[in-house]
Design a protein around this motif. Sequence first.
Motif, short mmCIF file in Angstrom:
data_model
loop_
_atom_site.label_atom_id
_atom_site.label_comp_id
_atom_site.label_asym_id
_atom_site.label_seq_id
_atom_site.Cartn_x
_atom_site.Cartn_y
_atom_site.Cartn_z
N ARG A 29 0.72 -1.37 -0.14
CA ARG A 29 0.34 -0.13 0.07
C ARG A 29 0.74 0.95 0.10
O ARG A 29 -0.04 2.07 -0.56
CB ARG A 29 -0.91 0.00 1.63
N PHE A 30 1.91 0.90 0.76
CA PHE A 30 2.80 2.26 0.71
C PHE A 30 4.08 2.27 0.07
O PHE A 30 4.04 3.18 -0.88
CB PHE A 30 3.88 2.32 1.91
N VAL A 31 4.03 1.64 -0.90
CA VAL A 31 5.39 1.62 -1.50
C VAL A 31 5.05 1.24 -3.61
O VAL A 31 6.19 1.97 -4.20
CB VAL A 31 6.13 0.31 -1.73
N VAL A 32 3.72 0.88 -3.35
CA VAL A 32 3.25 1.25 -5.32
C VAL A 32 3.35 2.65 -5.33
O VAL A 32 1.69 2.99 -4.51
CB VAL A 32 1.99 0.52 -5.54
N PRO A 33 3.42 3.26 -6.30
CA PRO A 33 3.16 4.64 -6.91
C PRO A 33 1.42 4.24 -7.19
O PRO A 33 0.34 3.43 -7.44
CB PRO A 33 3.00 4.59 -7.89
N ARG A 34 1.12 5.37 -6.46
CA ARG A 34 -0.95 5.63 -6.46
C ARG A 34 -1.04 7.26 -7.29
O ARG A 34 -0.65 7.21 -7.56
CB ARG A 34 -0.83 5.95 -4.82
N ILE A 35 -2.55 6.84 -7.74
CA ILE A 35 -3.05 8.18 -8.39
C ILE A 35 -4.27 8.31 -6.97
O ILE A 35 -5.24 7.31 -5.93
CB ILE A 35 -4.08 7.46 -9.50
N VAL A 36 -3.81 9.30 -6.03
CA VAL A 36 -4.89 9.52 -4.67
C VAL A 36 -5.69 10.03 -5.34
O VAL A 36 -6.82 9.90 -4.53
CB VAL A 36 -3.39 10.76 -4.33
N GLY A 37 -5.74 11.00 -6.68
CA GLY A 37 -7.42 11.26 -6.54
C GLY A 37 -7.47 11.64 -7.94
O GLY A 37 -6.12 11.58 -8.47
N ARG A 38 -7.83 11.92 -8.55
CA ARG A 38 -8.30 11.89 -9.86
C ARG A 38 -10.03 12.34 -11.01
O ARG A 38 -10.57 12.11 -10.03
CB ARG A 38 -8.72 9.96 -10.29
N ALA A 39 -10.04 12.95 -11.54
CA ALA A 39 -11.16 13.91 -12.00
C ALA A 39 -10.97 14.15 -13.55
O ALA A 39 -10.31 14.11 -13.60
CB ALA A 39 -11.85 15.53 -11.04
N SER A 89 -10.61 13.33 -2.27
CA SER A 89 -11.65 13.54 -2.68
C SER A 89 -11.82 14.67 -3.60
O SER A 89 -11.50 15.98 -3.31
CB SER A 89 -13.07 14.32 -2.04
N VAL A 90 -12.58 15.37 -4.93
CA VAL A 90 -12.27 16.42 -5.97
C VAL A 90 -13.84 16.72 -5.94
O VAL A 90 -14.88 15.91 -5.50
CB VAL A 90 -12.09 15.81 -6.87
N VAL A 91 -14.34 18.08 -6.08
CA VAL A 91 -15.09 19.07 -5.65
C VAL A 91 -15.08 19.60 -7.19
O VAL A 91 -13.67 20.50 -7.24
CB VAL A 91 -15.43 19.54 -4.62
N MET A 92 -15.95 19.65 -8.53
CA MET A 92 -15.50 19.79 -9.44
C MET A 92 -16.89 21.37 -9.20
O MET A 92 -18.06 21.16 -9.66
CB MET A 92 -16.17 19.45 -10.73
N PHE A 101 -8.91 19.81 -4.99
CA PHE A 101 -8.22 18.24 -4.70
C PHE A 101 -8.41 18.21 -2.66
O PHE A 101 -7.72 19.22 -2.32
CB PHE A 101 -7.37 17.84 -5.40
N TYR A 102 -9.16 17.68 -1.98
CA TYR A 102 -9.12 17.24 -0.81
C TYR A 102 -7.94 16.36 -0.30
O TYR A 102 -8.43 15.33 -0.15
CB TYR A 102 -10.31 17.14 -0.38
N ARG A 103 -7.59 16.80 1.11
CA ARG A 103 -6.50 16.05 1.86
C ARG A 103 -7.24 16.41 2.96
O ARG A 103 -7.31 17.07 3.65
CB ARG A 103 -5.35 16.43 1.62
N LEU A 109 -5.54 21.56 -3.26
CA LEU A 109 -5.04 22.25 -4.50
C LEU A 109 -6.43 22.34 -4.93
O LEU A 109 -6.86 21.35 -4.89
CB LEU A 109 -3.74 21.36 -5.41
N SER A 110 -6.25 23.57 -5.72
CA SER A 110 -6.78 23.21 -7.19
C SER A 110 -6.48 23.57 -8.11
O SER A 110 -5.42 24.11 -8.82
CB SER A 110 -8.12 24.26 -6.77
N PHE A 111 -6.90 23.06 -9.52
CA PHE A 111 -7.05 23.52 -10.66
C PHE A 111 -7.89 23.77 -11.66
O PHE A 111 -9.11 23.72 -11.42
CB PHE A 111 -6.30 22.09 -11.54
#
Length: 145
Positions: A29-39, A89-92, A101-103, A109-111
């Motif tokens: 769970r810790f060492v595999v690269p992860r997509i934490v959030g996606r939108a 989680s992501v709010v669009m 994107f929420y932590r 962060l926002s885009f």
Amino acid sequence: MDYWRRGSFWFWGSLTAVTVVSLALVVRRFVVPRIVGRAVSPTGVEMCVLQKFNWSGEPFTTSFVFRRPGTNWGWCYFDHEDNHWGVSSVVMDTNQGIATFYRDGRPALSFEWVTEVYRRGNLVWSTGAQQYYGPDWTPAKEGYR
């Protein structure tokens, strides 16, 4: 007496096997690269928060990547000494064209996908990508899951 020895062997052997498998899953769970959030925006702009284990004293590198349809992925820096993220989680906001994107329940962060303004908190971190990857690069090809 022999029965108890055999039962004890199977008990401790099973307990050891379960412990090793559980530990392997936690480490994975810790060492595999992860997509934490996606939108994906209504206009097709893909956005991802990525996290990769560093194998050093700086535990994780967290990045933000995005791409418009038909273009290369762009990269933006978040942190190279980060702690582990859970799921983001992501709010669009489709009226303003902003993905946030929420932590841990707070905006991280926002885009703005129309202008490509990337913010960390209230600070404009960059307009456009800080780096672009080649045409064959994707998060999946880099091992992000």
